[in-house]
Motif scaffolding. Structure first.
Motif, PDB file in Angstrom:
ATOM      1  N   GLY A   1      37.908   5.038 -43.339  1.00  0.00           N
ATOM      2  CA  GLY A   1      38.269   3.676 -42.954  1.00  0.00           C
ATOM      3  C   GLY A   1      39.753   3.446 -42.747  1.00  0.00           C
ATOM      4  O   GLY A   1      40.217   2.306 -42.797  1.00  0.00           O
ATOM      5  N   SER A   2      40.496   4.514 -42.452  1.00  0.00           N
ATOM      6  CA  SER A   2      41.940   4.355 -42.278  1.00  0.00           C
ATOM      7  C   SER A   2      42.369   4.379 -40.816  1.00  0.00           C
ATOM      8  O   SER A   2      43.526   4.060 -40.504  1.00  0.00           O
ATOM      9  N   ALA A   3      41.470   4.778 -39.933  1.00  0.00           N
ATOM     10  CA  ALA A   3      41.798   4.839 -38.505  1.00  0.00           C
ATOM     11  C   ALA A   3      40.622   4.296 -37.702  1.00  0.00           C
ATOM     12  O   ALA A   3      39.448   4.498 -38.067  1.00  0.00           O
ATOM     13  N   PHE A   4      40.956   3.623 -36.618  1.00  0.00           N
ATOM     14  CA  PHE A   4      39.936   2.993 -35.790  1.00  0.00           C
ATOM     15  C   PHE A   4      40.292   3.199 -34.320  1.00  0.00           C
ATOM     16  O   PHE A   4      41.462   3.298 -33.961  1.00  0.00           O
TER      17      PHE A   4
ATOM     18  N   VAL B   1      39.092  -8.171 -37.287  1.00  0.00           N
ATOM     19  CA  VAL B   1      40.185  -7.953 -38.243  1.00  0.00           C
ATOM     20  C   VAL B   1      39.643  -7.876 -39.663  1.00  0.00           C
ATOM     21  O   VAL B   1      40.120  -7.070 -40.480  1.00  0.00           O
ATOM     22  N   ASP B   2      38.637  -8.677 -39.974  1.00  0.00           N
ATOM     23  CA  ASP B   2      38.028  -8.603 -41.315  1.00  0.00           C
ATOM     24  C   ASP B   2      37.447  -7.214 -41.566  1.00  0.00           C
ATOM     25  O   ASP B   2      37.536  -6.684 -42.682  1.00  0.00           O
ATOM     26  N   ASN B   3      36.855  -6.625 -40.532  1.00  0.00           N
ATOM     27  CA  ASN B   3      36.319  -5.274 -40.680  1.00  0.00           C
ATOM     28  C   ASN B   3      37.424  -4.242 -40.867  1.00  0.00           C
ATOM     29  O   ASN B   3      37.284  -3.294 -41.652  1.00  0.00           O
ATOM     30  N   LEU B   4      38.535  -4.417 -40.153  1.00  0.00           N
ATOM     31  CA  LEU B   4      39.661  -3.494 -40.325  1.00  0.00           C
ATOM     32  C   LEU B   4      40.179  -3.537 -41.759  1.00  0.00           C
ATOM     33  O   LEU B   4      40.435  -2.501 -42.371  1.00  0.00           O
ATOM     34  N   ILE B   5      40.334  -4.738 -42.262  1.00  0.00           N
ATOM     35  CA  ILE B   5      40.886  -4.881 -43.609  1.00  0.00           C
ATOM     36  C   ILE B   5      39.935  -4.308 -44.654  1.00  0.00           C
ATOM     37  O   ILE B   5      40.359  -3.680 -45.637  1.00  0.00           O
ATOM     38  N   SER B   6      38.627  -4.483 -44.426  1.00  0.00           N
ATOM     39  CA  SER B   6      37.651  -3.931 -45.371  1.00  0.00           C
ATOM     40  C   SER B   6      37.513  -2.418 -45.223  1.00  0.00           C
ATOM     41  O   SER B   6      36.999  -1.741 -46.120  1.00  0.00           O
ATOM     42  N   GLY B   7      37.954  -1.891 -44.075  1.00  0.00           N
ATOM     43  CA  GLY B   7      37.904  -0.449 -43.848  1.00  0.00           C
ATOM     44  C   GLY B   7      36.546   0.069 -43.440  1.00  0.00           C
ATOM     45  O   GLY B   7      36.279   1.272 -43.573  1.00  0.00           O
ATOM     46  N   SER B   8      35.688  -0.831 -42.921  1.00  0.00           N
ATOM     47  CA  SER B   8      34.351  -0.363 -42.538  1.00  0.00           C
ATOM     48  C   SER B   8      33.823  -1.159 -41.354  1.00  0.00           C
ATOM     49  O   SER B   8      34.210  -2.324 -41.149  1.00  0.00           O
ATOM     50  N   LEU B   9      32.948  -0.523 -40.611  1.00  0.00           N
ATOM     51  CA  LEU B   9      32.247  -1.175 -39.508  1.00  0.00           C
ATOM     52  C   LEU B   9      30.769  -1.172 -39.869  1.00  0.00           C
ATOM     53  O   LEU B   9      30.091  -0.159 -39.709  1.00  0.00           O
ATOM     54  N   PRO B  10      30.248  -2.279 -40.380  1.00  0.00           N
ATOM     55  CA  PRO B  10      28.860  -2.314 -40.858  1.00  0.00           C
ATOM     56  C   PRO B  10      27.871  -1.871 -39.780  1.00  0.00           C
ATOM     57  O   PRO B  10      27.908  -2.369 -38.651  1.00  0.00           O
ATOM     58  N   PRO B  11      26.989  -0.936 -40.100  1.00  0.00           N
ATOM     59  CA  PRO B  11      26.049  -0.410 -39.093  1.00  0.00           C
ATOM     60  C   PRO B  11      25.172  -1.477 -38.464  1.00  0.00           C
ATOM     61  O   PRO B  11      24.802  -1.359 -37.292  1.00  0.00           O
TER      62      PRO B  11
END
Length: 369
Positions: free
Chosen positions: A321-324, A343-353
């Protein structure tokens, strides 16, 4: 100066929207922009906030587009208040012009399909020529009809880009123009980017470099499956107001000029123009609206748009979750999503499936037997 939390590679509308959203959330951001020498997709962008037909084969894309479009009014108001820049956002709906009954029937089928499995529904009307003239009285006799969607709108893409960068800077983001990125790599717990102006380091990396994603993403174990698609654009002198709403290939600006173009060309990185395509574009515009016949074209140019293999966006995160990587060609429409929800997903470090699996580049690597 302290190291930023995030390094955004790409200073176009997508990267600037993400930088603005992160800065608005209190993150320390560096936005790396190659500058106007880059193949700026905004140059070939009509500024359409376009809903109708998007996601016909991908319900998740239909929902993403419609949700973002529904957020545009609040997003534009907030950004204009923060920057003093009017984005020229309007949402009068838009018409898709068809030149034959067969084309109209195909278009209606596409819109019905895009609505069938989408969670967020989008209304549309199928119009014959007489009905279309109720909305667009100047449409020509060669037109068979069209579809109308009240959810479509427009904004000025260059004013949007200017406002996003200004807002990000005002919130403390470091905007670094003339920083063309030649390579990216892991650097301890974070990342380092070699640029034309030196090395930039940050804890996390977001690749929003448009066509550059194809080259940069594999350097950090990600996938940026994009290719250039050229579109040729023409702009006319100012004329009387005649378009009460946008269309699929002609838009009238608030100042009165008309922008038109719908060409799709696979020509590599050639962003030039060609007389045959410009001629066909002009002929189609005049067929749609005969009043344009004697209007002068004041400028024409080519621009490279970003396209994934299936036209659907790509969003991918590294395992930690450190690079996108973000690959989209609907940067204007999706700007509210990139500045807020994403942005909320970036901060959480995940892209929910449940929301992002349809956008994974893994869909292009399925083996068939």
């Amino acid at each position: 100066m302290s190291e930023p939390d995030y390094m955004i590679v790409g200073g176009g509308i997508v990267g600037a929207a993400i930088a603005y959203g992160l800065a608005r959330s209190g993150e320390r951001v560096a936005l790396l922009d190659e500058g106007d020498v880059a193949f700026r997709a905004a140059r070939g962008n009509f500024g359409n906030v376009w809903v109708q037909g998007k996601g016909a084969t991908c319900p998740a894309y239909a929902d993403l587009t419609r949700g973002a479009a529904n957020d545009w009014a609040e997003f534009a108001e907030d950004l204009s208040t923060e920057t003093g820049i009017d984005l020229h956002f309007r949402r009068p709906g838009a018409a898709y012009i068809c030149f034959s009954p067969e084309d109209l029937a195909k278009r209606v089928a596409v819109l019905e399909q895009s609505n069938a499995n989408a969670r967020i529904k989008s209304a549309f009307e199928a119009l014959d020529l007489a009905d279309l003239r109720q909305r667009l009285p100047d449409v020509g006799p060669e037109v068979a009809g069209g579809t109308f969607c009240p959810d479509d709108g427009t904004a000025n893409p260059l004013l949007l880009l200017r406002a996003l960068i200004k807002a990000a800077k005002d919130l403390g983001a470091r905007y670094l123009p003339h920083h063309g990125v030649t390579s990216v790599a892991r650097d301890g717990a974070g990342y380092a980017a070699e640029t034309t102006a030196g090395v930039v380091r940050a804890g996390r990396l977001v690749l929003a470099a448009g066509l550059g994603n194809a080259r940069l993403a594999p350097m950090v174990g990600l996938d940026g499956p994009v290719r250039p698609v050229r579109g040729q654009i023409m702009v006319t002198e100012k004329v009387r107001s005649f378009l009460a709403c946008g269309t699929n290939f002609i838009r009238q600006t608030l100042e009165g000029g008309c922008i038109f173009g719908e060409s799709v060309e696979e020509v590599g990185l050639d962003d030039g123009t060609s007389l045959p395509v410009l001629r066909d574009t002009a002929q189609k515009a005049v067929a749609a609206f005969p009043l344009l016949r004697d209007v002068r074209v004041v400028r024409a140019w080519g621009a490279l748009r970003i396209m994934t293999p299936d036209g659907v966006p790509v969003y991918q995160a590294s395992p930690d979750g450190s690079a996108f990587v973000v690959c989209v060609h609907s940067g204007v429409t999706l700007a509210p999503f990139h500045a807020r929800g994403f942005v909320d997903n970036l901060i959480s470090g995940s892209l929910p499936p449940d929301r992002f699996s349809a956008f994974s580049p893994e869909r292009f690597h399925v083996q068939t037997v």
